[in-house]
Scaffold this motif. Structure first.
Motif, PDB file in Angstrom:
ATOM      1  N   ALA A 136     -29.971  -2.154 -36.650  1.00  0.00           N
ATOM      2  CA  ALA A 136     -31.360  -2.609 -36.562  1.00  0.00           C
ATOM      3  C   ALA A 136     -32.084  -1.973 -35.396  1.00  0.00           C
ATOM      4  O   ALA A 136     -32.700  -2.643 -34.562  1.00  0.00           O
ATOM      5  CB  ALA A 136     -31.412  -4.130 -36.459  1.00  0.00           C
ATOM      6  N   CYS A 141     -34.928  -0.756 -38.838  1.00  0.00           N
ATOM      7  CA  CYS A 141     -35.969  -1.772 -39.027  1.00  0.00           C
ATOM      8  C   CYS A 141     -37.096  -1.253 -39.909  1.00  0.00           C
ATOM      9  O   CYS A 141     -37.668  -2.006 -40.710  1.00  0.00           O
ATOM     10  CB  CYS A 141     -36.510  -2.232 -37.687  1.00  0.00           C
ATOM     11  N   ASP A 159     -26.693  -6.265 -37.734  1.00  0.00           N
ATOM     12  CA  ASP A 159     -26.616  -5.698 -36.395  1.00  0.00           C
ATOM     13  C   ASP A 159     -25.750  -6.585 -35.509  1.00  0.00           C
ATOM     14  O   ASP A 159     -25.622  -7.797 -35.752  1.00  0.00           O
ATOM     15  CB  ASP A 159     -28.013  -5.573 -35.781  1.00  0.00           C
ATOM     16  N   ASP A 161     -26.448  -7.222 -32.425  1.00  0.00           N
ATOM     17  CA  ASP A 161     -27.322  -7.907 -31.474  1.00  0.00           C
ATOM     18  C   ASP A 161     -28.012  -9.085 -32.163  1.00  0.00           C
ATOM     19  O   ASP A 161     -28.888  -8.881 -33.012  1.00  0.00           O
ATOM     20  CB  ASP A 161     -28.368  -6.929 -30.939  1.00  0.00           C
ATOM     21  N   ARG A 164     -31.862  -9.389 -32.859  1.00  0.00           N
ATOM     22  CA  ARG A 164     -32.541  -8.701 -33.960  1.00  0.00           C
ATOM     23  C   ARG A 164     -32.852  -9.653 -35.118  1.00  0.00           C
ATOM     24  O   ARG A 164     -33.593  -9.301 -36.037  1.00  0.00           O
ATOM     25  CB  ARG A 164     -31.698  -7.541 -34.457  1.00  0.00           C
ATOM     26  N   VAL A 167     -36.536 -10.206 -35.358  1.00  0.00           N
ATOM     27  CA  VAL A 167     -37.238  -9.077 -35.956  1.00  0.00           C
ATOM     28  C   VAL A 167     -37.069  -9.109 -37.475  1.00  0.00           C
ATOM     29  O   VAL A 167     -38.033  -8.908 -38.229  1.00  0.00           O
ATOM     30  CB  VAL A 167     -36.725  -7.745 -35.391  1.00  0.00           C
ATOM     31  N   PHE A 175     -30.836 -11.689 -42.030  1.00  0.00           N
ATOM     32  CA  PHE A 175     -30.135 -11.053 -40.921  1.00  0.00           C
ATOM     33  C   PHE A 175     -28.690 -11.526 -40.926  1.00  0.00           C
ATOM     34  O   PHE A 175     -28.392 -12.673 -41.282  1.00  0.00           O
ATOM     35  CB  PHE A 175     -30.764 -11.403 -39.576  1.00  0.00           C
ATOM     36  N   SER A 192     -26.788   2.910 -37.454  1.00  0.00           N
ATOM     37  CA  SER A 192     -26.333   2.473 -36.128  1.00  0.00           C
ATOM     38  C   SER A 192     -25.826   3.616 -35.262  1.00  0.00           C
ATOM     39  O   SER A 192     -25.640   3.446 -34.059  1.00  0.00           O
ATOM     40  CB  SER A 192     -25.231   1.417 -36.271  1.00  0.00           C
ATOM     41  N   LEU A 274     -42.260  -3.908 -34.214  1.00  0.00           N
ATOM     42  CA  LEU A 274     -41.288  -2.901 -33.782  1.00  0.00           C
ATOM     43  C   LEU A 274     -41.653  -2.266 -32.442  1.00  0.00           C
ATOM     44  O   LEU A 274     -40.848  -1.530 -31.864  1.00  0.00           O
ATOM     45  CB  LEU A 274     -41.157  -1.806 -34.842  1.00  0.00           C
ATOM     46  N   THR A 276     -41.797  -2.786 -28.810  1.00  0.00           N
ATOM     47  CA  THR A 276     -41.221  -3.789 -27.898  1.00  0.00           C
ATOM     48  C   THR A 276     -41.418  -3.460 -26.426  1.00  0.00           C
ATOM     49  O   THR A 276     -40.939  -4.197 -25.567  1.00  0.00           O
ATOM     50  CB  THR A 276     -39.729  -3.962 -28.187  1.00  0.00           C
ATOM     51  N   LEU A 299     -36.772  -1.711 -29.175  1.00  0.00           N
ATOM     52  CA  LEU A 299     -37.003  -0.864 -30.342  1.00  0.00           C
ATOM     53  C   LEU A 299     -37.914   0.292 -29.924  1.00  0.00           C
ATOM     54  O   LEU A 299     -37.523   1.112 -29.125  1.00  0.00           O
ATOM     55  CB  LEU A 299     -37.583  -1.699 -31.485  1.00  0.00           C
TER      56      LEU A 299
END
Length: 308
Positions: A136, A141, A159, A161, A164, A167, A175, A192, A274, A276, A299
């Motif tokens: 992500a 994204c 992801d 994290d 995310r 998002v 997610f 990734s 997106l 950030t 991002l």
């Protein structure tokens, strides 16, 4: 504002940059000097100065305003694949008009949305598909944002994290952590840039499924278990790279038309999620070092230029 001087042909334009953006993955690899020697020519940015491994002027997400050039461009906001620079001259054909409905602040994402669009053409997904996007980051994204519009598809953004998840919710997709990701997928888009992510992408596929890999690994070596599910389930693995329009689309789209479509897709304000972070151009040396070392996560990090 001035149009073309009468003493020269109107084939160039002078652009003052409004915003640029850092392409985290690629620019970090360039920053660390990790472009393989065999890829020096392929990975040159369109307006790069200097040669790999460095020093180089690199970057390709630039939105500016035309100060001089063809009459139809003067005063207009344009996107170009130009590095981070305050003011520059380029061939007019290298500029793409930003639609009036797309804020220049958002238009810096055009090159990333174009990459995502090209990946969907490479796949392509089908109505009713189960689709995972593994990774992500900016590219993943953007892929998820486009897939969220796809009719009848079940889309999951995967992801490591957990941040995310917010998002993904804003984009309108599910997610999951990689250990809890849905399996039996028809298509997995992998972005990734890690061996673990690519291996997990293969594991998530249904029989006859495909992984579309958008990652660039630089000089990193990747090992895959091709003697396991890859073989028995007749899986497919293909790369997607924005340098070429897929053969099936070349009859209708040139690279310039594809970029124009990406900018048109950016009319949707959902893409603002997106962005950030933002810094002034004068801070770029510090910001780029912090992005490349992981000290400044996020991002899309946008670079803001002085209007004067």
């Amino acid at each position: 504002m001035p149009a073309c001087p009468p003493a020269r042909l109107c084939d160039e334009a002078v652009v003052r940059t409004l915003y640029s953006a850092v392409s985290r993955g690629t620019e970090s690899l360039v920053f660390h000097g990790r472009v393989p020697t065999s890829q020096y020519a392929a990975m040159r940015a369109p307006f790069q100065e200097g040669d790999f491994p460095g020093p180089v002027k690199y970057g390709y997400l630039n939105v500016g305003r035309v100060e001089a050039g063809p009459t139809e461009l003067v005063g207009r906001a344009v996107f170009s694949l130009y590095p981070h620079q305050t003011r520059f001259r380029v061939p007019a054909g290298a500029l793409t008009l930003v639609p009036d409905a797309v804020p220049p602040e958002r238009a810096v994402l055009a090159g990333i949305v174009e990459t995502a669009l090209n990946a969907l053409w490479d796949a392509p997904p089908m109505i009713g598909d189960r689709i995972a996007v593994v990774g992500a980051g900016m590219v993943g994204c953007c892929v998820a944002a486009l897939l969220a519009r796809f009719p009848g598809a079940t889309v999951q953004l995967v992801d490591v994290d957990p941040a995310r998840a917010e998002v993904a919710a804003a984009l309108g997709v599910e997610f999951a952590d990689p250990t809890r990701a849905m399996d039996d997928c028809d298509v997995v888009f992998h972005s990734s840039a890690t061996q673990a992510g690519l291996r997990r992408s293969l594991e998530l596929l249904a029989p006859e499924g495909s992984v579309v890999d958008l990652s660039w690994y630089g000089d990193q070596q990747v090992t895959l278990p091709l003697g396991e599910l890859f073989h028995s389930r007749r899986l497919s693995l293909r790369s997607s790279q924005v340098g070429a329009v897929p053969p099936e689309r070349r009859g209708r789209y040139t690279a310039a038309a594809r970029l124009g479509l990406a900018l048109d897709l950016l009319r949707d304000p959902i893409f603002d999620v997106l962005i950030t972070g933002e810094s002034d151009f004068d801070e770029l040396p510090r910001v780029m070092a912090e992005i490349a070392t992981g000290k400044l996560p996020g991002l899309c990090h946008r670079i803001r230029y002085s209007p004067h």
